[in-house]
Design a protein around this motif. Structure first.
Motif, PDB file in Angstrom:
ATOM      1  N   LYS A 343     -24.967   8.344  51.825  1.00  0.00           N
ATOM      2  CA  LYS A 343     -25.876   7.796  51.634  1.00  0.00           C
ATOM      3  C   LYS A 343     -26.623   7.059  52.388  1.00  0.00           C
ATOM      4  O   LYS A 343     -25.931   6.150  53.512  1.00  0.00           O
ATOM      5  N   GLU A 344     -27.515   6.571  51.883  1.00  0.00           N
ATOM      6  CA  GLU A 344     -29.229   6.332  53.331  1.00  0.00           C
ATOM      7  C   GLU A 344     -28.989   4.966  53.199  1.00  0.00           C
ATOM      8  O   GLU A 344     -27.908   3.897  52.683  1.00  0.00           O
ATOM      9  N   ILE A 345     -28.622   4.678  54.858  1.00  0.00           N
ATOM     10  CA  ILE A 345     -28.595   3.138  55.109  1.00  0.00           C
ATOM     11  C   ILE A 345     -29.647   2.863  55.269  1.00  0.00           C
ATOM     12  O   ILE A 345     -30.547   2.719  55.712  1.00  0.00           O
ATOM     13  N   ASP A 346     -29.254   1.528  53.943  1.00  0.00           N
ATOM     14  CA  ASP A 346     -30.350   1.070  53.598  1.00  0.00           C
ATOM     15  C   ASP A 346     -30.135  -0.905  53.479  1.00  0.00           C
ATOM     16  O   ASP A 346     -29.403  -1.102  53.651  1.00  0.00           O
ATOM     17  N   LEU A 347     -31.369  -1.657  52.791  1.00  0.00           N
ATOM     18  CA  LEU A 347     -31.787  -2.485  53.445  1.00  0.00           C
ATOM     19  C   LEU A 347     -29.701  -3.384  52.377  1.00  0.00           C
ATOM     20  O   LEU A 347     -29.325  -4.190  52.245  1.00  0.00           O
ATOM     21  N   GLU A 348     -29.938  -2.463  51.209  1.00  0.00           N
ATOM     22  CA  GLU A 348     -28.648  -3.095  50.380  1.00  0.00           C
ATOM     23  C   GLU A 348     -26.873  -2.241  50.521  1.00  0.00           C
ATOM     24  O   GLU A 348     -26.598  -3.310  50.634  1.00  0.00           O
ATOM     25  N   LEU A 349     -27.451  -1.970  51.372  1.00  0.00           N
ATOM     26  CA  LEU A 349     -25.601  -0.884  52.061  1.00  0.00           C
ATOM     27  C   LEU A 349     -25.606  -2.578  53.092  1.00  0.00           C
ATOM     28  O   LEU A 349     -24.856  -2.847  53.328  1.00  0.00           O
TER      29      LEU A 349
END
Length: 468
Positions: A343-349
């Motif tokens: 999974k892409e490392i984004d703000l949600e993660l």
């Protein structure tokens, strides 16, 4: 031919060269350890034993070694550890490649003889190259590097690096050791925590071998001591360390230490505290946001992890005082990303991971948050923004707050007016237009707004969207 056979042959020669009592006292306790090419390593009980052999029986040892290995034979000493925790007294150091490090030169300059090898306890991953420099640590880093470049003649002796937990004290301490080991392979470098030193001392007291412990430490050329605040309330450790400190410094041995507070605040004996202040004390303070982002970027790059800039800024806004936590967040991001099939490392993660590291993560931008941010930026009480005062700097802060509330939220003009002391919507419109005009004509205001927007955006993981 192995080391046991070679030493047995040596003993045959020695037995005919010394009297029986000397043979039993000084040679029977010796144990052969290894044979590497023409170098025989033997283990002796302690450093005084080794010094006595070199002083009184050097000719006998050389004769026996020549007869067993030829004129090219060499003898290497190793001191037997006292009964204490495993590994407390190090043995032969290893280079990062796993090969024995170059043998230190003999302090007595006797051909064919070398002093005991010392395990450095260093971790090769800590270097000056991967220590990110900023205003918060430049003095400490430069001083540490100066010691590492010239340990025998440094003016900073001792060098004490102090600061709160997680800011890189141990990194710098080990970087000093690694650089010295690289540039001066014949110098004996030892990294030790104060707790380990205390445990060694306790064991040596139980074994009646305290002098052996101190003598062993005197073989060190560069002593790196972590967490010297642990000396507090340990009087015997202070006494022994005081004597060791004096001997090392008198012999131009470099001493670098870390502490979680300034030396003046250490509750230790005055004579020891004054000696710690002989050299240089350099502090590490909490890094600025930009430095934290550079540190996180460097660690992410080293781990081949891609973190978008806005996510990096969001993380560093929340982790402000502990670089070790930044590394922990990075490790958790990588773990969560892998568990979720890359999974892409984004703000949600990032929000999800940060829950384990900080107590509060705001999920939405509210007028109250904006008011607090602006008040903090202008060093005002939040209540001043809603007051009736017409002081210029308060009026400016109030107008900027109104502008940002309108920009970041869906509040109506009337609602915004109520938040700022019951002002009418015309006042709010005037304030917003004033700020927009100032952005075009005043560089200071423009920079202030950019900084405030960045703080709000980073603190909440939002992207500002203009409501006009």
């Amino acid at each position: 031919m192995d080391h046991t056979v070679v030493w047995d042959n040596c003993l045959q020669t020695i037995r005919h060269s010394v009297d029986p009592q000397s043979y039993q006292t000084w040679f029977v306790p010796i144990r052969p350890v290894a044979l590497n090419s023409n170098e025989l390593t033997i283990q002796v009980p302690h450093r005084l034993f080794y010094e006595f052999l070199e002083e009184h029986y050097i000719d006998v040892l050389k004769l026996s070694l020549n007869q067993a290995l030829g004129t090219a034979g060499r003898l290497q000493y190793r001191i037997k550890p006292s009964r204490q925790e495993p590994g407390a007294f190090p043995h032969a150091p290893k280079s990062p490649a796993g090969k024995p490090a170059p043998t230190p030169s003999n302090p007595f300059v006797i051909p064919g003889m070398t002093r005991p090898r010392i395990e450095s306890n260093l971790d090769g991953k800590y270097t000056f190259d991967n220590f990110i420099e900023g205003d918060c640590n430049s003095l400490a880093r430069n001083a540490a590097k100066a010691v590492a470049d010239n340990p025998a003649n440094t003016a900073f002796n001792p060098l004490v690096i102090h600061g709160p937990v997680g800011l890189g004290k141990t990194h710098l301490l080990k970087a000093v050791g690694n650089r010295i080991a690289e540039k001066f392979p014949n110098k004996s470098v030892l990294y030790v925590t104060t707790d380990t030193f205390t445990n060694q001392l306790v064991s040596s007291i139980g074994n009646n071998s305290t002098n052996d412990l101190v003598n062993w430490y005197q073989n060190v050329d560069v002593l790196l001591v972590d967490d010297i605040q642990q000396l507090i309330n340990r009087k015997k450790t202070q006494d022994v360390f005081f004597n060791l400190f004096n001997v090392l410094r008198q012999n131009n041995k470099a001493i670098v230490m870390t502490c979680d507070r300034p030396i003046i605040e250490l509750d230790i004996e005055e004579r020891l505290r004054s000696r710690f202040q002989w050299g240089l004390t350099a502090d590490l303070s909490a890094p600025a946001l930009e430095t934290r982002m550079a540190i996180l970027a460097a660690k992410a790059s080293a781990n081949e992890v891609n973190i978008p800039p806005q996510v990096m800024e969001f993380i560093c806004y929340h982790i402000q005082n502990n670089i070790r936590q930044l590394e922990g967040v990075l490790n958790n991001l990588v773990l969560h990303s892998g568990v979720n099939q890359g999974k892409e490392i984004d703000l949600e993660l990032a929000r999800q991971v940060l829950k384990n590291f900080v107590t509060e993560i705001n999920r939405e931008v509210t007028p109250e948050v904006i008011q607090r941010t602006v008040a903090e930026y202008y060093n005002l009480d939040v209540e001043k923004l809603a007051s009736s005062t017409r002081r210029r700097h308060v009026v400016l802060a109030r107008q900027i707050s109104m502008f940002l509330v309108k920009q970041f939220t869906d509040q109506s003009l009337k609602a915004i007016g109520r938040m700022f002391g019951g002002r009418d919507h015309a006042t709010v419109i005037y304030s917003i237009r004033t700020v927009r005009d100032l952005m075009e004509t005043n560089d200071d205001i423009k920079k202030a707004l950019e900084e405030l927007e960045r703080k709000i955006r980073a603190g909440h993981g939002e992207h500002p969207s203009t409501k006009w």
